[in-house]
Scaffold this active site. Structure first.
Site, PDB file in Angstrom:
ATOM      1  N   ARG A 276       0.747  -1.082   0.049  1.00  0.00           N
ATOM      2  CA  ARG A 276      -0.018  -0.171  -0.025  1.00  0.00           C
ATOM      3  C   ARG A 276       0.861   1.236   0.050  1.00  0.00           C
ATOM      4  NH1 ARG A 276      -1.782   2.438   4.630  1.00  0.00           N
ATOM      5  NH2 ARG A 276      -1.927   0.278   5.713  1.00  0.00           N
ATOM      6  N   HIS A 280      -3.737   4.191   4.599  1.00  0.00           N
ATOM      7  CA  HIS A 280      -4.739   3.585   4.843  1.00  0.00           C
ATOM      8  C   HIS A 280      -6.059   3.968   3.966  1.00  0.00           C
ATOM      9  CE1 HIS A 280      -7.442   0.084   6.398  1.00  0.00           C
ATOM     10  NE2 HIS A 280      -8.178   1.061   6.860  1.00  0.00           N
ATOM     11  N   TYR A 289       3.778   4.680  11.508  1.00  0.00           N
ATOM     12  CA  TYR A 289       4.055   3.326  11.832  1.00  0.00           C
ATOM     13  C   TYR A 289       4.793   2.668  10.526  1.00  0.00           C
ATOM     14  CZ  TYR A 289       0.132   3.178   8.724  1.00  0.00           C
ATOM     15  OH  TYR A 289      -0.915   3.019   7.781  1.00  0.00           O
TER      16      TYR A 289
END
Length: 405
Positions: A276, A280, A289
Site C-alpha cells: 500500500r 490506509h 507506523y
C-alpha cells in the site's frame, strides 16, 4: 523428517481439495513472477505468460486505475468524497481480479477495491457513491455481479461462499472471486469461510492482497505462518503465492485458480504480495507506523512501470498508444470530477428501500414515521411562504415561526 514449505514441481492448482496430498496443496517457496521489477520476462514451468492482447488490455486498465486513484484522492481533499481507501500500487491486483472472471461470475470486493469494481464494468460515479456518504452501495449488485463493497473485514467472504454454494446447488456455471486484505485473515469470518468452502467443495477463489499492513499493524504481528497462502492447507485447499505487482503473473495464477474452480476442482487461496503505497485512507497518518525508506523501497516494483517496459520491449506499445491511454484516463477523471461536483438531492425515504426483499413491520413503521415528519415540515414551509407573500396585513401562520410556539 523434512517438511517442504512450498510446492515447486506440482502442476498449477492441479490437485482437488480434500485429495489428501499435502505437498500438492502447499504454495510455491517464492511468489510466482512472470515479469521482474524491470519488466523482463521470466519463465515459470507451471504458469504461462498471458496473451499479448490480454496484457495490452490489462495495461490500459492499469493506466486508468492509477488515474482513478489519484483523482479520487484529490476529490477527498476538495470535500467531494468523504473517504477514499487508495489502491495506488495495488492496481495490478485490481485489474487482474476483474479480468479473469466471465460475465456470469461474481466479484466480492473490499472497501479498497474500487478499481476492481470499475474494471468489472460498474460506472465510476456509482462506485464512488458509497465513499461519498450517499445512497447504499451506489450500484445494483446484480447488474454486473459485483457485491457491495464491504467495510467490515472479512464479512464478504462468508457471503461469497454462500453465493458459490447456491450456484453449485443450482448447477450454474458460476465462479466467485472473493477479495480481502492481510488484516482480514485475522478475523473469524475468514476461517469460517475457508472451512465451509472446502468442506462443501464450492467454486470460490479467495484472493488475499497482502499489502503488509492491517492499517497500522504489520504482517509480522498478525501471523507466524510462513505465508498467508500456507493457511490454505489447514482447510484442505491449495494455496499459491504471486507477485502482486506483476499483472502477468496475477492473470496467470488467478486465471488458473478460477478455471480449476469452474471445472469442479473446488476452492483455492491466492496470496498476492504487494504494498500500500499511500495511507490506509485519507484519515490515516502512515508515517506513524512505517518509514519513508520502506515506501521508497517499493517504488521500483511499480506495476505500471514494469508492464510498460515489457510491452515496449516487445514492440507492442508506442508513444501514440500511450497518449491514447492517457487521454482516455484523463477523460475518465474529468467525468468523475464533473459527476461528483453536482449537488445531490437526497430522498430520505430511500433509506428504507432495498434493505430487505420484503419490508419488515419495523421498517414500515419507521418509514411512515419519517414520511409524516417530512410532510409536516413541508406544510410548515408552505405556510411560511404563503404568509410572507401575503405581507404584514395578510392572514395565515405568523411570519415569525417562533410566534406560534
Amino acid at each position: 523428517m523434512t517438511i517442504s514449505t512450498g510446492r515447486t514441481q506440482q502442476a498449477a492448482f492441479g490437485t482437488e481439495s480434500g485429495s489428501g496430498s499435502a505437498d500438492a496443496l502447499l504454495p510455491s517457496d517464492v511468489p510466482v513472477q512472470l515479469l521482474d521489477a524491470g519488466g523482463a520476462a521470466r519463465q515459470d514451468s507451471r504458469y504461462a505468460m498471458p496473451a499479448d492482447d490480454m496484457l495490452l488490455d490489462a495495461y490500459a486498465r492499469l493506466v486508468a486505475g492509477r488515474r482513478i486513484n489519484d483523482q479520487a484522492n484529490a476529490l477527498v481533499r476538495q470535500g467531494r468524497l468523504a473517504v477514499y481507501p487508495s489502491s495506488h500500487g495495488q492496481e495490478a491486483c485490481q485489474v487482474a481480479a476483474a479480468a479473469v472472471l466471465q460475465t456470469q461470475d461474481w466479484l466480492f470486493p473490499t472497501y479498497r477495491d474500487s478499481v476492481a469494481v470499475m474494471s468489472r464494468g460498474v460506472d465510476p460515479l456509482q462506485v464512488l457513491t458509497l465513499l461519498r456518504g450517499d445512497w447504499h452501495s451506489g450500484y445494483d449488485p446484480y447488474e454486473h455481479r459485483v457485491a457491495p463493497q464491504a467495510t467490515p473485514l472479512a464479512t464478504q467472504l462468508l457471503h461469497a461462499v454462500g453465493v458459490a454454494h447456491a450456484a453449485k446447488l443450482k448447477g450454474e456455471d458460476t465462479v466467485v472471486l472473493a477479495l480481502c486484505g492481510d488484516g482480514a485473515t485475522s478475523e473469524g469470518d475468514f476461517h469460517e469461510a475457508l472451512n465451509f468452502a472446502a468442506v462443501f467443495h464450492v467454486p470460490v477463489v479467495f484472493f488475499i492482497q497482502n499489502n503488509e499492513y492491517a492499517i497500522s499493524v504489520p504482517l509480522k504481528n498478525q501471523s507466524a505462518a510462513p505465508s498467508l497462502a500456507h493457511k490454505a492447507i489447514g482447510y484442505g485447499m491449495p494455496g499459491e503465492r504471486v507477485d502482486g505487482n506483476d499483472v502477468a503473473a496475477l492473470l496467470s495464477v488467478l486465471g488458473a485458480a478460477v478455471l480449476r474452480a469452474r471445472e469442479g476442482g473446488g476452492p483455492a487461496l491466492v496470496e498476492a504480495h504487494t504494498y500500500r503505497m499511500q495511507a490506509h485512507t485519507n484519515a490515516d497518518d502512515a508515517t506513524r507506523y512505517r518509514s519513508a525508506e520502506e515506501v521508497q523501497d517499493w517504488l521500483p516494483r511499480d506495476p505500471l512501470a514494469r508492464t510498460r517496459s515489457y510491452l515496449r520491449g516487445r514492440g507492442l506499445l508506442d508513444d501514440a498508444r500511450e497518449d491514447e491511454l492517457a487521454a482516455a484516463a484523463e477523460a475518465l477523471a474529468a467525468a468523475m470530477r464533473e459527476g461528483l461536483n453536482a449537488d445531490v438531492e437526497p430522498d430520505p425515504l430511500s433509506l428504507f428501500e432495498h434493505v430487505y426483499t420484503r419490508r419488515t413491520p419495523q421498517l414500515a413503521e419507521q418509514s411512515e414515521l419519517l414520511r409524516g415528519e417530512l410532510q409536516r415540515d413541508e406544510a410548515e414551509r408552505d405556510a411560511l411562504v404563503r404568509n410572507a407573500a401575503a405581507g404584514p396585513g395578510g392572514t395565515g401562520t405568523p411570519a415569525d415561526p417562533g410566534a406560534s410556539r
